[in-house]
Design an enzyme around this catalytic site. Structure first.
Site, PDB file in Angstrom:
ATOM      1  N   ARG A  56      -9.999   5.654 -13.127  1.00 32.94           N
ATOM      2  CA  ARG A  56      -9.089   4.882 -13.974  1.00 32.94           C
ATOM      3  C   ARG A  56      -7.923   4.401 -13.123  1.00 32.94           C
ATOM      4  NH1 ARG A  56      -7.447   8.160 -19.362  1.00 32.94           N
ATOM      5  NH2 ARG A  56      -5.410   7.314 -18.858  1.00 32.94           N
TER       6      ARG A  56
ATOM      7  N   ARG B  41       3.583   8.825 -14.624  1.00 31.22           N
ATOM      8  CA  ARG B  41       3.233   9.193 -16.003  1.00 31.22           C
ATOM      9  C   ARG B  41       3.809  10.566 -16.368  1.00 31.22           C
ATOM     10  NH1 ARG B  41      -2.994   8.820 -15.814  1.00 31.22           N
ATOM     11  NH2 ARG B  41      -2.960   9.411 -18.006  1.00 31.22           N
TER      12      ARG B  41
ATOM     13  N   ARG C 201     -10.619  12.787 -11.520  1.00 31.33           N
ATOM     14  CA  ARG C 201     -11.333  12.304 -12.709  1.00 31.33           C
ATOM     15  C   ARG C 201     -12.080  10.998 -12.401  1.00 31.33           C
ATOM     16  NH1 ARG C 201      -7.922  12.494 -18.277  1.00 31.33           N
ATOM     17  NH2 ARG C 201      -6.997  10.529 -17.629  1.00 31.33           N
TER      18      ARG C 201
ATOM     19  N   ARG D 289       4.386   9.534 -28.842  1.00 35.75           N
ATOM     20  CA  ARG D 289       4.793   9.840 -27.477  1.00 35.75           C
ATOM     21  C   ARG D 289       6.292   9.693 -27.289  1.00 35.75           C
ATOM     22  NH1 ARG D 289      -0.343   8.739 -24.766  1.00 35.75           N
ATOM     23  NH2 ARG D 289      -0.289   8.977 -22.547  1.00 35.75           N
TER      24      ARG D 289
ATOM     25  N   LYS E  53      -6.384  16.807 -23.681  1.00 28.07           N
ATOM     26  CA  LYS E  53      -6.298  16.416 -25.092  1.00 28.07           C
ATOM     27  C   LYS E  53      -7.559  15.672 -25.538  1.00 28.07           C
ATOM     28  CE  LYS E  53      -2.466  13.934 -24.761  1.00 28.07           C
ATOM     29  NZ  LYS E  53      -2.121  14.043 -23.325  1.00 28.07           N
TER      30      LYS E  53
HETATM   31  P1  AMP Z   1      -3.559   8.066 -22.330  1.00 29.05           P
HETATM   32  O1  AMP Z   1      -5.011   7.733 -22.226  1.00 29.05           O
HETATM   33  O2  AMP Z   1      -3.210   8.693 -23.649  1.00 29.05           O
HETATM   34  O3  AMP Z   1      -3.052   8.868 -21.158  1.00 29.05           O
HETATM   35  O4  AMP Z   1      -2.761   6.665 -22.305  1.00 29.05           O
HETATM   36  C1  AMP Z   1      -2.849   5.791 -21.203  1.00 29.05           C
HETATM   37  C2  AMP Z   1      -1.673   4.820 -21.196  1.00 29.05           C
HETATM   38  O5  AMP Z   1      -1.666   4.051 -22.415  1.00 29.05           O
HETATM   39  C3  AMP Z   1      -0.294   5.469 -21.155  1.00 29.05           C
HETATM   40  O6  AMP Z   1       0.111   5.790 -19.837  1.00 29.05           O
HETATM   41  C4  AMP Z   1       0.576   4.374 -21.787  1.00 29.05           C
HETATM   42  O7  AMP Z   1       0.823   3.321 -20.879  1.00 29.05           O
HETATM   43  C5  AMP Z   1      -0.338   3.836 -22.875  1.00 29.05           C
HETATM   44  N1  AMP Z   1      -0.164   4.579 -24.156  1.00 29.05           N
HETATM   45  C6  AMP Z   1      -1.080   5.355 -24.798  1.00 29.05           C
HETATM   46  N2  AMP Z   1      -0.579   5.880 -25.927  1.00 29.05           N
HETATM   47  C7  AMP Z   1       0.704   5.435 -26.009  1.00 29.05           C
HETATM   48  C8  AMP Z   1       1.766   5.635 -26.933  1.00 29.05           C
HETATM   49  N3  AMP Z   1       1.630   6.426 -28.017  1.00 29.05           N
HETATM   50  N4  AMP Z   1       2.945   4.999 -26.681  1.00 29.05           N
HETATM   51  C9  AMP Z   1       3.109   4.192 -25.628  1.00 29.05           C
HETATM   52  N5  AMP Z   1       2.163   3.983 -24.707  1.00 29.05           N
HETATM   53  C10 AMP Z   1       0.965   4.583 -24.888  1.00 29.05           C
END
Ligand code: AMP
Length: 214
Positions: free
Chosen positions: A160, A171, A127, A88, A13
């Site tokens: 990360r 996740r 990654r 989400r 994404k």
């Molecule tokens: P991402 O980079 O989008 O994979 O987000 C990394 C982490 O940030 C996720 O595993 C969540 O802990 C938190 N996070 C990001 N976006 C959201 C969201 N819309 N709702 C809740 N937690 C989020």
């Protein structure tokens, strides 16, 4: 153009959002990036978010909804935006609908990038990012010239915290349980376009443009 990118962690994404930003000239809004910056800056939001992020869990709805509410008010969002990683949960999607209705706006398309779990684990465990300049690499698919070192600035690359295999499995589980129901939610609104997320970056990008009628 107001676009939502949906899909499991590691579906690409973020990568596709960068290309779409260039193509449409609208900002990418990534709640993950906003939260990671807050963690790095050591803000109150960051301290709260880190507890959830380190475990691969979702940050509470009211927190991310607040972030998005503020962000969508900024002037660069007037022409549109690409939402990457938000919504989400169904509660987040409903809050977004409510916000947009008040603004007299609506989402144009939801692009769902679909990838199998084992492929995701392979992608995410490999990654690496540069903590200095932000450049991204992959130990199998896009390795730096010198092992573990950023090509652009010579800094030691890092993984990360939430890209460790155990956290990735958590996740994915969270994704299946809390985020996947959004597929039906947007299908019912006839906004959903599903794209297979296995192929080159270019192929996936072209498939997205095609789905958007570009
Ligand atoms: P991402 O980079 O989008 O994979 O987000 C990394 C982490 O940030 C996720 O595993 C969540 O802990 C938190 N996070 C990001 N976006 C959201 C969201 N819309 N709702 C809740 N937690 C989020």
């Amino acid at each position: 153009m107001k676009l939502i990118l949906l899909g499991p962690p590691g579906a690409g994404k973020g990568t596709q959002a960068v290309r779409l930003v260039e193509h449409f000239g609208i900002p990418q809004i990534s709640t993950g990036d906003i939260l990671r910056k807050a963690v790095k800056d050591g803000t109150e939001l960051g301290t709260l978010a880190k507890k959830y992020m380190d475990k691969g869990e979702l940050v509470p709805d009211e927190v991310v909804i607040g972030i998005i509410r503020d962000r969508l008010m900024e002037p660069d969002c007037q022409k549109g935006y690409i939402l990457d990683g938000f919504p989400r949960t169904i509660a987040q999607a409903e809050a977004l609908d409510e916000m947009l209705e008040k603004m007299g706006a609506r989402i144009d398309h939801v692009v769902n990038i679909s990838v199998a779990d084992e492929e995701i684990i392979k992608r995410l465990t490999g990654r690496r990012t540069c903590p200095n300049c932000g450049a991204g690499y992959h130990i199998l698919f896009d390795p730096p010239k010198k092992d573990g070192i950023c090509d652009k600035c010579g800094t030691k690359l890092i993984q990360r915290d939430d890209d460790k295999e155990e956290t990735i499995r958590a996740r994915l589980e969270v994704y299946r349980r809390q985020t996947e129901p959004l597929i039906k939610y947007y299908e019912a609104k006839q906004l959903l376009r599903t794209i297979p997320g296995e192929g080159s970056m270019e192929e996936i990008f072209n498939a997205i443009l095609k789905a958007l009628g570009e």
